[in-house]
Scaffold this motif. Structure first.
Motif, PDB file in Angstrom:
ATOM      1  N   ASP A  92       0.988  -0.962   0.141  1.00 28.73           N
ATOM      2  CA  ASP A  92      -0.106   0.028   0.086  1.00 28.73           C
ATOM      3  C   ASP A  92       0.908   1.151   0.012  1.00 28.73           C
ATOM      4  O   ASP A  92       0.517   2.264  -0.642  1.00 28.73           O
ATOM      5  CB  ASP A  92      -1.025  -0.013   1.240  1.00 28.73           C
ATOM      6  N   ASP A  93       1.933   1.278   0.775  1.00 23.93           N
ATOM      7  CA  ASP A  93       2.864   2.271   0.910  1.00 23.93           C
ATOM      8  C   ASP A  93       3.435   2.508  -0.547  1.00 23.93           C
ATOM      9  O   ASP A  93       3.681   3.824  -1.098  1.00 23.93           O
ATOM     10  CB  ASP A  93       3.983   2.249   1.864  1.00 23.93           C
ATOM     11  N   VAL A  94       3.988   1.595  -1.285  1.00 21.54           N
ATOM     12  CA  VAL A  94       4.468   1.666  -2.617  1.00 21.54           C
ATOM     13  C   VAL A  94       3.333   2.327  -3.676  1.00 21.54           C
ATOM     14  O   VAL A  94       3.626   3.045  -4.382  1.00 21.54           O
ATOM     15  CB  VAL A  94       4.959   0.584  -3.070  1.00 21.54           C
ATOM     16  N   ALA A  95       2.075   1.785  -3.370  1.00 23.12           N
ATOM     17  CA  ALA A  95       1.201   2.217  -4.312  1.00 23.12           C
ATOM     18  C   ALA A  95       1.022   3.661  -4.127  1.00 23.12           C
ATOM     19  O   ALA A  95       0.722   4.317  -5.186  1.00 23.12           O
ATOM     20  CB  ALA A  95      -0.218   1.694  -4.130  1.00 23.12           C
ATOM     21  N   ARG A  96       0.796   3.998  -2.863  1.00 21.88           N
ATOM     22  CA  ARG A  96       0.917   5.456  -2.687  1.00 21.88           C
ATOM     23  C   ARG A  96       1.887   6.557  -3.165  1.00 21.88           C
ATOM     24  O   ARG A  96       1.606   7.467  -3.988  1.00 21.88           O
ATOM     25  CB  ARG A  96       0.730   5.853  -1.001  1.00 21.88           C
ATOM     26  N   ARG A  97       3.124   5.856  -3.048  1.00 23.58           N
ATOM     27  CA  ARG A  97       4.347   6.615  -3.810  1.00 23.58           C
ATOM     28  C   ARG A  97       4.339   6.455  -5.262  1.00 23.58           C
ATOM     29  O   ARG A  97       4.537   7.575  -5.735  1.00 23.58           O
ATOM     30  CB  ARG A  97       5.530   6.058  -3.167  1.00 23.58           C
ATOM     31  N   TRP A  98       3.819   5.785  -5.920  1.00 26.50           N
ATOM     32  CA  TRP A  98       3.695   5.329  -7.329  1.00 26.50           C
ATOM     33  C   TRP A  98       2.614   6.246  -7.836  1.00 26.50           C
ATOM     34  O   TRP A  98       1.988   6.151  -8.765  1.00 26.50           O
ATOM     35  CB  TRP A  98       3.908   4.072  -7.473  1.00 26.50           C
ATOM     36  N   GLU A  99       1.486   6.476  -7.009  1.00 29.20           N
ATOM     37  CA  GLU A  99       0.226   7.027  -7.127  1.00 29.20           C
ATOM     38  C   GLU A  99      -0.568   6.119  -8.020  1.00 29.20           C
ATOM     39  O   GLU A  99      -1.007   6.418  -9.336  1.00 29.20           O
ATOM     40  CB  GLU A  99       0.425   8.447  -7.975  1.00 29.20           C
ATOM     41  N   MET A 100      -0.562   4.917  -7.648  1.00 28.05           N
ATOM     42  CA  MET A 100      -1.297   3.700  -8.150  1.00 28.05           C
ATOM     43  C   MET A 100      -2.039   3.155  -7.355  1.00 28.05           C
ATOM     44  O   MET A 100      -1.981   3.151  -6.070  1.00 28.05           O
ATOM     45  CB  MET A 100      -0.189   2.775  -8.822  1.00 28.05           C
ATOM     46  N   THR A 101      -3.048   2.141  -7.797  1.00 32.67           N
ATOM     47  CA  THR A 101      -3.684   1.094  -7.228  1.00 32.67           C
ATOM     48  C   THR A 101      -2.718  -0.026  -6.758  1.00 32.67           C
ATOM     49  O   THR A 101      -1.712  -0.115  -7.677  1.00 32.67           O
ATOM     50  CB  THR A 101      -4.971   0.628  -7.977  1.00 32.67           C
ATOM     51  N   ARG A 102      -3.089  -0.877  -5.898  1.00 32.30           N
ATOM     52  CA  ARG A 102      -2.187  -2.123  -5.654  1.00 32.30           C
ATOM     53  C   ARG A 102      -2.182  -3.120  -6.729  1.00 32.30           C
ATOM     54  O   ARG A 102      -1.212  -3.359  -7.421  1.00 32.30           O
ATOM     55  CB  ARG A 102      -2.991  -2.793  -4.710  1.00 32.30           C
ATOM     56  N   ALA A 103      -3.345  -2.887  -7.682  1.00 30.36           N
ATOM     57  CA  ALA A 103      -3.324  -4.006  -8.773  1.00 30.36           C
ATOM     58  C   ALA A 103      -2.388  -3.093  -9.844  1.00 30.36           C
ATOM     59  O   ALA A 103      -1.863  -4.034 -10.790  1.00 30.36           O
ATOM     60  CB  ALA A 103      -4.706  -3.865  -9.481  1.00 30.36           C
ATOM     61  N   GLU A 104      -2.371  -1.835  -9.917  1.00 34.17           N
ATOM     62  CA  GLU A 104      -1.437  -1.293 -10.851  1.00 34.17           C
ATOM     63  C   GLU A 104       0.062  -1.420 -10.506  1.00 34.17           C
ATOM     64  O   GLU A 104       0.831  -1.600 -11.466  1.00 34.17           O
ATOM     65  CB  GLU A 104      -1.751   0.250 -11.174  1.00 34.17           C
ATOM     66  N   VAL A 105       0.245  -1.483  -9.172  1.00 36.57           N
ATOM     67  CA  VAL A 105       1.759  -1.766  -8.872  1.00 36.57           C
ATOM     68  C   VAL A 105       1.884  -3.153  -9.115  1.00 36.57           C
ATOM     69  O   VAL A 105       3.209  -3.447  -9.748  1.00 36.57           O
ATOM     70  CB  VAL A 105       1.891  -1.403  -7.117  1.00 36.57           C
ATOM     71  N   VAL A 106       1.160  -4.064  -9.002  1.00 33.30           N
ATOM     72  CA  VAL A 106       1.583  -5.389  -9.124  1.00 33.30           C
ATOM     73  C   VAL A 106       1.895  -5.372 -10.987  1.00 33.30           C
ATOM     74  O   VAL A 106       2.630  -6.131 -11.364  1.00 33.30           O
ATOM     75  CB  VAL A 106       0.426  -6.356  -8.821  1.00 33.30           C
ATOM     76  N   ALA A 107       0.985  -4.934 -11.664  1.00 30.21           N
ATOM     77  CA  ALA A 107       0.943  -4.997 -12.932  1.00 30.21           C
ATOM     78  C   ALA A 107       2.292  -4.326 -13.327  1.00 30.21           C
ATOM     79  O   ALA A 107       3.095  -4.769 -14.780  1.00 30.21           O
ATOM     80  CB  ALA A 107      -0.183  -4.402 -13.845  1.00 30.21           C
ATOM     81  N   THR A 108       2.781  -3.334 -12.976  1.00 31.20           N
ATOM     82  CA  THR A 108       4.097  -2.639 -13.273  1.00 31.20           C
ATOM     83  C   THR A 108       4.992  -3.437 -12.860  1.00 31.20           C
ATOM     84  O   THR A 108       6.153  -3.621 -13.697  1.00 31.20           O
ATOM     85  CB  THR A 108       4.215  -1.393 -12.597  1.00 31.20           C
ATOM     86  N   HIS A 109       5.161  -4.228 -11.634  1.00 30.80           N
ATOM     87  CA  HIS A 109       6.250  -5.185 -11.268  1.00 30.80           C
ATOM     88  C   HIS A 109       6.399  -6.464 -12.330  1.00 30.80           C
ATOM     89  O   HIS A 109       7.329  -6.567 -12.735  1.00 30.80           O
ATOM     90  CB  HIS A 109       5.857  -5.309  -9.898  1.00 30.80           C
ATOM     91  N   THR A 110       5.278  -6.875 -12.319  1.00 28.15           N
ATOM     92  CA  THR A 110       5.224  -8.093 -13.189  1.00 28.15           C
ATOM     93  C   THR A 110       5.430  -7.596 -14.633  1.00 28.15           C
ATOM     94  O   THR A 110       5.783  -8.730 -15.403  1.00 28.15           O
ATOM     95  CB  THR A 110       3.877  -8.792 -13.026  1.00 28.15           C
ATOM     96  N   GLY A 111       5.193  -6.568 -15.029  1.00 25.64           N
ATOM     97  CA  GLY A 111       5.392  -6.361 -16.457  1.00 25.64           C
ATOM     98  C   GLY A 111       6.785  -5.961 -16.873  1.00 25.64           C
ATOM     99  O   GLY A 111       7.169  -5.332 -17.965  1.00 25.64           O
ATOM    100  N   THR A 112       7.736  -5.646 -15.689  1.00 23.06           N
ATOM    101  CA  THR A 112       8.893  -5.117 -15.879  1.00 23.06           C
ATOM    102  C   THR A 112      10.018  -6.357 -16.058  1.00 23.06           C
ATOM    103  O   THR A 112       9.935  -7.247 -15.122  1.00 23.06           O
ATOM    104  CB  THR A 112       9.364  -4.305 -14.673  1.00 23.06           C
ATOM    105  N   GLU A 113      10.809  -6.272 -16.856  1.00 20.35           N
ATOM    106  CA  GLU A 113      11.849  -7.428 -17.169  1.00 20.35           C
ATOM    107  C   GLU A 113      13.148  -6.931 -16.477  1.00 20.35           C
ATOM    108  O   GLU A 113      13.837  -5.693 -16.866  1.00 20.35           O
ATOM    109  CB  GLU A 113      12.104  -7.835 -18.520  1.00 20.35           C
TER     110      GLU A 113
END
Length: 202
Positions: A92-113
């Motif tokens: 949740d803290d990372v989502a706040r810092r990235w100005e994203m939802t939790r799902a968007e954080v996960v999508a960003t992390h899994t979408g990065t090689e």
């Protein structure tokens, strides 16, 4: 690149671009037979150490001629997928810092090689690059006394996984069941410099 003396029989190559470190490391590992007596090659955040050199000038000549454009000569890098459950204490803290939802954080992390730049801190702990600079997050102000093995986290520009339980100040996104370090394996570390890493949601 700056080439600095690092004691008897050792040179330290300092690079401006961190992305060039795993490339130089891979090329050096491949070309060690041409560099007489080089016992070990150790990558860092923006440096590569050549140790145990019998011929310092041969190593200097190699480094002076090296360019990142030679990266294709190293062959295709190994790719490791890490199934990850995203339930970390700091999600949740990372989502706040990235100005994203939790799902968007996960999508960003899994979408990065990611690419393993270097290994340090503890056996098998890989520092992985790949996130855009604007997504860097600071370490915790006060490190946790114990972070469970398999914890997936972020710190600064890096992503990483704790191979064993230890103190740590990375912001935790989740956990993986993958074994990052096993001394009984031929190659104990699952993640080595230059390895590509993909996190998959499980």
């Amino acid at each position: 690149m700056q080439v600095l003396p690092a004691g008897p029989g050792a040179l330290l190559a300092a690079l401006e671009d961190a992305a060039d470190v795993p490339v130089l490391y891979a090329d050096l590992r491949r070309d060690l037979p041409t560099i007489q007596g080089c016992r070990d090659v150790v990558p860092g955040a923006r440096t590569v150490l050549l140790d145990g050199l019998e011929d310092l000038e041969a190593a200097r000549t190699y480094l002076a001629a090296w360019t990142p454009s030679a990266r294709s000569a190293g062959g295709e890098p190994r790719v490791v997928e890490l199934p990850t459950t995203y339930d970390g204490e700091d999600l949740d803290d990372v989502a706040r810092r990235w100005e994203m939802t939790r799902a968007e954080v996960v999508a960003t992390h899994t979408g990065t090689e990611f690419t393993v730049a270097f290994v340090g801190f503890s056996p098998g702990f890989a520092y992985c690059t790949g996130l855009p600079a604007e997504l860097a997050v600071p370490r915790l102000d006060r490190p946790r006394p114990r972070v469970p093995a398999g914890s997936v986290g972020l710190a600064g520009e890096y992503a990483g996984v704790y191979p064993s339980a230890s103190p740590g100040g990375w912001r935790l996104l989740g956990r993986t069941s993958a074994t990052l370090w096993d001394a009984s394996r031929e190659e104990p570390a699952l993640l080595t410099p230059g390895t590509r890493v993909r996190f998959t949601e499980s």
